[in-house]
Design an enzyme around this catalytic site. Structure first.
Site, mmCIF file in Angstrom:
data_model
loop_
_atom_site.group_PDB
_atom_site.id
_atom_site.type_symbol
_atom_site.label_atom_id
_atom_site.label_comp_id
_atom_site.label_asym_id
_atom_site.label_seq_id
_atom_site.Cartn_x
_atom_site.Cartn_y
_atom_site.Cartn_z
ATOM 1 C CG ASP A 91 -93.469 -12.734 4.774
ATOM 2 O OD1 ASP A 91 -93.223 -13.146 5.920
ATOM 3 O OD2 ASP A 91 -94.383 -13.194 4.068
ATOM 4 C CG ASP B 21 -99.311 -17.030 7.250
ATOM 5 O OD1 ASP B 21 -99.509 -15.820 7.047
ATOM 6 O OD2 ASP B 21 -98.295 -17.633 6.859
HETATM 7 C C1 GLA Z 1 -96.088 -15.631 4.496
HETATM 8 C C2 GLA Z 1 -97.059 -14.575 4.948
HETATM 9 C C3 GLA Z 1 -98.311 -14.651 4.117
HETATM 10 C C4 GLA Z 1 -97.962 -14.475 2.661
HETATM 11 C C5 GLA Z 1 -96.948 -15.518 2.234
HETATM 12 C C6 GLA Z 1 -96.447 -15.275 0.828
HETATM 13 O O1 GLA Z 1 -96.552 -16.913 4.802
HETATM 14 O O2 GLA Z 1 -97.338 -14.705 6.306
HETATM 15 O O3 GLA Z 1 -99.238 -13.671 4.529
HETATM 16 O O4 GLA Z 1 -97.455 -13.183 2.468
HETATM 17 O O5 GLA Z 1 -95.836 -15.522 3.092
HETATM 18 O O6 GLA Z 1 -95.514 -16.173 0.427
#
Ligand code: GLA
Length: 732
Positions: free
Chosen positions: A476, A546
């Site tokens: 990420d 997300d």
């Molecule tokens: C990002 C990702 C999510 C999750 C969060 C965790 O927003 O896109 O899917 O993994 O971080 O903090």
């Protein structure tokens, strides 16, 4: 080989299966001119398209109007500061602070294969050869190699540029774009992808007016907001017919994608690293490689463009061992627990998931340091034993014992101000000396332009992976870059920072693939802010957004699929009311929409209603039944709910046209309607297909011609957000 120099006409002629690209060098000074790009034509004397027989002529005939020539001639790669006032492709400052560059042709090479680009992601294994046009500016001692690699079968041309200081004086590169393409302005519109967090890659179409129209990113990553892709489409082009030019950059950092309409109604398209804030010191002997741009032309509308990009990305860019493998159905605990979990909680999810046929548990953010929320511990990649007693090995063994694989979330590019790492190495965070860096999601970005920082961050990832049987990583990147400053780059060289940061990420991911060749890597950036062809060189899939709401996803996935194969789109079934928009959609529809990507779940499976839980084995079975078709088939968009606000429909057809899957989502129900007659695409008109309505199991034989010309009737069902799947199999 489809790259040729046609001696009799003095033309470089590049052919793909359905397109031609033609270049001519003109006049004594050898200006590299762009003659033609479009539908395939026979090799012939096409050089008159350059209009050098009309005023202002070429400089050897009319030196009085040299500036006008510079300002109108369709250059393959426009220079800077000598009279072409359109967007230049390259700009160089010499030791006196002067800026004038004009790359002239000096020679060429034709190679059977495509050379790699050191440190950069790039397509490979092309079937049509590579043309290198050697150009240079003798005054500066600058060499500029323009590379054109032909993917004949896929109708794609990959362009990149190598810039070299072959002189004795230092030079400073202020701009080094990956491509420039001049053409006559037909009745074209500009299509780009825009968005924001939770609403990435929405399609935007506008007329091309005079002047410059661009999208770009200065955020250090490709971004949620704009996308390194643009298409020029005929005003009448739709999904199936009409002329479309598609361009995308194989890159994951600051970019510029621009079209400019000139006083003479010509268009100049440029794509490359954004020049704002960019600078690169080119010492004598130094070289700079631009990222690669992919170009395609189709007269089969936007669908033709998408399929060309899908094929080239799937077969010539993604390297992962998982490229052609059906990916394991995963369950991710993020929307189930957020930071609030421990071993027992994860095991209860895993136990339930295993019984329902799910194949992998992914542990998301919150397993390390003292991380109970987003205020702490990034950089301290040691397991929080209070949450996970016995550590990762113990947890993973128990998950494996349930028959599930195990995957993990990590954000190696970041550091929390409240972390042991930051306390030990405050200078490792990107910052302007003496200035408090801007926080975003409570975190700073590590200075990945420094080798010791990369080594540390990579070492953390590697030791986590070595500590247990971890088969998947979600990498990420949850904030964008600000406060650009680095002790590694003195003075003016700070202009190198953003590109060096991206090169640092690439280097780390390259090491990861080399050290863990069987790992399934999924990239992610606050959802889909780094969904680009560059990252697909390292990971076969990227988390799309997300926003997991099925209806929002229809739009996000439509925009994403314009440029990228479905096999690359991370898509999960999540709980309702949906956490991002509060919408309630049928569980079945959520499954159908997630099927268009790498299928998985992101919800508290232990808290589902019995009906929803009972539906999961069937959904997993559907995924297994259709995954290979979805991953490898040709994608056809039939209708877009973003446009019609009522329903969405797309289909995937196997390369041999023997199978197809149609996904239809009735977004809004309407009263008093007849069935909707949906005309299918891409089928074999001569075949007869057994058409199965998947949820009802009903079948019927219908000819491919009738399905495409007459259509298939899809009845309106009561209720919003209702999905239907049709599976077609050629009757043999
Ligand atoms: C990002 C990702 C999510 C999750 C969060 C965790 O927003 O896109 O899917 O993994 O971080 O903090």
């Amino acid at each position: 080989m489809s790259v040729r120099f046609l001696e009799e006409y003095g033309l470089f002629w590049l052919d793909t299966a359905h397109t031609s690209y033609v270049i001519k060098v003109v006049d004594e000074e050898r200006f590299p001119g762009h003659v033609y790009y479009g539908k395939k034509i026979r090799p012939q004397d096409a050089g008159y398209l350059l209009r050098t027989e009309e005023p202002p002529f070429v400089p050897s005939r009319n030196n009085r109007e040299r500036a006008a020539f510079y300002d109108q001639f369709p250059f393959e790669y426009g220079g800077n500061g000598v009279g072409d006032y359109r967007e230049s492709a390259v700009a160089v400052e010499d030791e006196n602070g002067c800026r004038a560059t004009m790359p002239l042709f000096t020679g060429y090479e034709i190679l059977p294969k495509k050379p790699g680009l050191p440190g950069l992601p790039a397509t490979f294994d092309n079937d049509g050869g590579t043309l290198i046009l050697h150009c240079g500016d003798a005054h500066l001692g600058l060499e500029v190699d323009l590379l054109f690699s032909v993917f004949e079968r896929e109708d794609v041309i990959a362009r990149s540029v190598i810039i070299r200081n072959a002189g004795e004086r230092p030079l400073f590169l202020e701009k080094a774009l990956s491509m420039s393409l001049d053409m006559d302005a037909a009745d074209l519109e500009l299509l780009t992808l825009h968005g924001g967090w939770g609403k990435e890659r929405q399609i935007d179409v506008r007329p091309i007016g005079y002047g410059r129209q661009s999208v770009g990113s200065l955020r250090g990553e490709t971004s949620h907001q704009e996308h390194p892709f643009l298409a020029l489409k005929d005003r009448h082009a739709d999904q199936n017919a009409g002329e479309v030019y598609g361009f995308q950059l194989v890159y994951s950092g600051n970019f510029l994608a621009q079209v400019e309409k000139s006083q003479m109604d010509s268009l100049r398209v440029v794509l490359g690293i954004h020049p704002e804030g960019f600078g690169w010191e080119l010492a004598p002997g130094g070289e700079f490689y631009t990222p690669e741009a992919l170009l395609t032309y189709s007269d089969q509308g936007l669908g033709g463009m998408s399929r060309a990009f899908h094929d080239v990305i799937r077969d010539h860019l993604i390297r992962s061992a998982y490229r052609d493998r059906v990916r394991p159905v995963l369950i991710n605990n993020w929307e189930a627990t957020y930071f609030d979990f421990n071993t027992d909680r994860l095991l209860s999810i895993a136990e339930c998931a295993a019984k329902l046929g799910i194949e992998m548990l992914v542990m998301d953010d919150g397993w390390f340091g003292r991380r109970e929320d987003d205020s702490t511990s990034l950089g301290d990649w040691t397991v929080n034993e209070e949450k996970l007693p016995g550590g990762l090995k113990h947890l993973v063994e128990r998950v494996n014992a349930l028959g599930l694989k195990f995957g993990i979330w990590i954000e190696p590019e970041m550091v929390s101000p409240d972390s042991d790492l930051y306390r030990a190495h405050p200078d490792w965070a990107i910052q302007v000396p003496g200035r408090e860096p801007t926080r975003s999601r409570n975190q700073y970005v590590l200075d990945l332009t420094r080798q010791e920082v990369r080594d540390y961050a990579y070492g953390c990832v590697a030791s986590v992976l070595r500590s247990a049987n971890i088969e998947y990583v979600k990498w990420d990147m949850n904030r964008q870059l600000t406060d650009l400053g680095s002790v590694s780059l003195p003075g003016r060289r700070m202009g190198e920072f953003s590109h060096r940061y991206v090169l640092g990420v690439y280097e780390m991911q390259e090491r990861l693939l080399r050290d863990f060749p069987d790992l399934l890597l999924e990239n992610c950036s606050g959802g889909g802010a780094r969904f680009d062809a560059g990252m697909l060189y390292y990971s076969p899939q990227i988390w799309c957004s997300d926003d997991t709401d099925a209806i929002e996803r229809l739009k996000i996935q439509e925009g994403t699929a314009l440029a990228y194969p479905l096999s690359a789109m991370g898509a999960h079934v999540s709980a309702c009311p949906n956490h991002e928009v509060g919408r309630v959609t049928p569980f079945e529809t959520r499954g159908y929409v997630a099927l268009a990507g790498t299928f998985g779940y992101e919800l508290d499976i232990t808290g589902l209603s019995p009906e929803e839980r009972d539906a999961i084995p069937g959904q997993v079975a559907l995924y297994h039944r259709f995954a290979a078709l979805i991953q490898q088939g040709d994608y056809y968009r039939i209708a877009s709910c973003a446009e019609n606000h009522e329903y969405d429909c797309y289909m995937v057809v196997s390369k041999d046209k023997k199978e197809a899957l149609v996904t239809y989502v009735q977004v809004l129900a309407r009263p008093n309607c007849r069935s909707r007659m949906i005309r299918l695409k891409g089928l074999d008109p001569d075949a007869v297909y057994l058409v199965e309505r998947v949820e009802r199991g009903e079948t019927r034989l219908i000819g491919g011609d009738l399905l495409m010309e007459g259509g298939i009737a899809l009845r309106s069902v009561p209720g919003d957000f209702r999905g239907q799947l049709l599976y077609l199999k050629a009757d043999e």
